[in-house]
Write an enzyme that holds these catalytic residues in place. Sequence first.
Site, mmCIF file in Angstrom:
data_model
loop_
_atom_site.group_PDB
_atom_site.id
_atom_site.type_symbol
_atom_site.label_atom_id
_atom_site.label_comp_id
_atom_site.label_asym_id
_atom_site.label_seq_id
_atom_site.Cartn_x
_atom_site.Cartn_y
_atom_site.Cartn_z
ATOM 1 N N ASP A 81 4.051 -92.312 52.482
ATOM 2 C CA ASP A 81 3.629 -93.212 53.557
ATOM 3 C C ASP A 81 4.531 -94.448 53.570
ATOM 4 O O ASP A 81 4.773 -95.065 52.521
ATOM 5 C CB ASP A 81 2.163 -93.615 53.273
ATOM 6 N N HIS A 179 -2.703 -102.602 60.526
ATOM 7 C CA HIS A 179 -3.173 -102.234 59.191
ATOM 8 C C HIS A 179 -4.227 -103.228 58.691
ATOM 9 O O HIS A 179 -4.255 -104.368 59.133
ATOM 10 C CB HIS A 179 -1.996 -102.216 58.203
ATOM 11 N N GLY A 180 -5.057 -102.768 57.758
ATOM 12 C CA GLY A 180 -5.968 -103.678 57.077
ATOM 13 C C GLY A 180 -7.346 -103.759 57.710
ATOM 14 O O GLY A 180 -7.695 -102.982 58.613
ATOM 15 N N GLY A 211 -2.963 -97.477 61.028
ATOM 16 C CA GLY A 211 -3.925 -98.573 61.168
ATOM 17 C C GLY A 211 -5.222 -98.149 61.834
ATOM 18 O O GLY A 211 -5.760 -98.864 62.678
ATOM 19 N N SER A 213 -8.325 -97.343 60.456
ATOM 20 C CA SER A 213 -9.629 -97.507 59.818
ATOM 21 C C SER A 213 -10.629 -98.122 60.795
ATOM 22 O O SER A 213 -10.262 -98.935 61.641
ATOM 23 C CB SER A 213 -9.505 -98.395 58.568
ATOM 24 N N ILE A 254 -5.727 -93.341 57.487
ATOM 25 C CA ILE A 254 -6.896 -94.126 57.060
ATOM 26 C C ILE A 254 -6.777 -94.484 55.581
ATOM 27 O O ILE A 254 -6.720 -93.602 54.720
ATOM 28 C CB ILE A 254 -8.192 -93.331 57.338
ATOM 29 N N ASP A 255 -6.727 -95.748 55.300
ATOM 30 C CA ASP A 255 -6.672 -96.232 53.930
ATOM 31 C C ASP A 255 -7.755 -97.293 53.694
ATOM 32 O O ASP A 255 -8.597 -97.172 52.802
ATOM 33 C CB ASP A 255 -5.278 -96.831 53.656
HETATM 34 P P1 13P Z 1 -5.654 -98.768 57.750
HETATM 35 O O1 13P Z 1 -5.272 -100.044 57.071
HETATM 36 O O2 13P Z 1 -6.261 -99.035 59.092
HETATM 37 O O3 13P Z 1 -6.514 -97.896 56.921
HETATM 38 O O4 13P Z 1 -4.291 -97.951 58.041
HETATM 39 C C1 13P Z 1 -3.691 -97.189 57.033
HETATM 40 C C2 13P Z 1 -2.334 -96.731 57.373
HETATM 41 O O5 13P Z 1 -1.855 -96.814 58.488
HETATM 42 C C3 13P Z 1 -1.548 -96.122 56.290
HETATM 43 O O6 13P Z 1 -0.247 -95.817 56.673
HETATM 44 O O1 G3H Z 2 -0.146 -98.719 55.545
HETATM 45 C C1 G3H Z 2 -0.225 -98.980 54.343
HETATM 46 C C2 G3H Z 2 -1.240 -98.321 53.514
HETATM 47 O O2 G3H Z 2 -2.501 -98.855 53.759
HETATM 48 C C3 G3H Z 2 -0.831 -98.359 52.066
HETATM 49 O O3 G3H Z 2 -1.085 -99.596 51.479
HETATM 50 O O4 G3H Z 2 1.106 -100.139 50.434
HETATM 51 O O5 G3H Z 2 -1.011 -101.247 49.658
HETATM 52 O O6 G3H Z 2 -0.571 -98.833 49.148
HETATM 53 P P1 G3H Z 2 -0.337 -99.980 50.083
HETATM 54 ZN ZN ZN Z 3 0.523 -97.216 58.140
#
Ligand code: 13P
Ligand code: G3H
Ligand code: ZN
Length: 315
Positions: A81, A179-180, A211, A213, A254-255
């Site tokens: 990613d 993101h976030g 992004g 979530s 989704i993270d």
């Molecule tokens: P979220 O921060 O919305 O979960 O997005 C995650 C993402 O795009 C990882 O590449």
């Molecule tokens: O888009 C980024 C992901 O949420 C990964 O986050 O770089 O903190 O692992 P990270």
């Molecule tokens: Zn991303």
Amino acid sequence: MIVTTKQLFEAAYGKYAIGAYNINNLEQCMGLFRGNLDSKAPFIIQISKGARSYTHKEMLEGMIRSAEKVFPDAIFAVHLDHGDEQTCYDCINSGFYSSVMIDASHENFDENVAITKRVVDAAHAKGLVVEAELGQLGGVEEHVQVAEADAKLTDPKQAKEFVARTGVDSLACAIGTSHGAFKFSGTQGLHFDVLSEIQKRLPGFPLVMHGSSSVPQEEVERINKAGGNLKGAKGVDASQFKQAAKLGVTKINIDTDGRLVWTRVHREFFLEKPENFDLRPPGKVFMAEYAKFIADKNEKLGSAGTLDEVRKLVS
Ligand code: 13P
Ligand code: G3H
Ligand code: ZN
């Protein structure tokens, strides 16, 4: 079974989106496999640069290879990613990843094309597939003037040129998400008009939504009640996923939502049991809750229940 994202996209295009979930540790890995099998869904494991260096890049690889044995029915891709060029080459040469994302979206258009093309050539030579990004996520707010906001979204004409010049296999588009846990300062909304224009110019081509979530308000409230401070956290309305899938979005990232599950479980656990200092009891709760969260998300993506059909296509 590890497959490429390309194989998953061929099965999903226009019908549903595949969940792409970031993991960092063993508990997430276990919950991820369980949740996807419980909901009979194929999935994408996303490993960020940060996740690779959290312990050691080989630890995640070892864990996922073990999970493949423990859960032999699972069908999934292993994806880097937001890679930079060097990390992409490291993953391409590792023999473990089935796809990489090169993220040169912060560069100007020609430089983004040049970097992406180099990574595509290296990846394709080894049978891996590549995702790239065009446009910039985040910062697209209601109070920003339209012209400024549009400048950050993916330009559909550029998208077509970008794909033609790079030979990339899928494209992450900026359509209003960020993101976030703090997305959208006003009412939330995805730019389906932009997505539809991109699909018209790139029919049948897999698009990716980062992004994504949802930042469930119930989750935020529980975290805040248990001592957290996430005021104003807001996310994407998950009821829009299926509409996005019809317009060519085949991968939804989704993270953050998974991190919220982790935070809620641990905050509540230690608040309720202040005398406890064992990591396994909350870890067990987390694995079960994370599996539930993944299964629920797959229902919203439309990927739940598709595993048997996908198995026929990939085997
Ligand atoms: P979220 O921060 O919305 O979960 O997005 C995650 C993402 O795009 C990882 O590449
Ligand atoms: O888009 C980024 C992901 O949420 C990964 O986050 O770089 O903190 O692992 P990270
Ligand atoms: Zn991303």
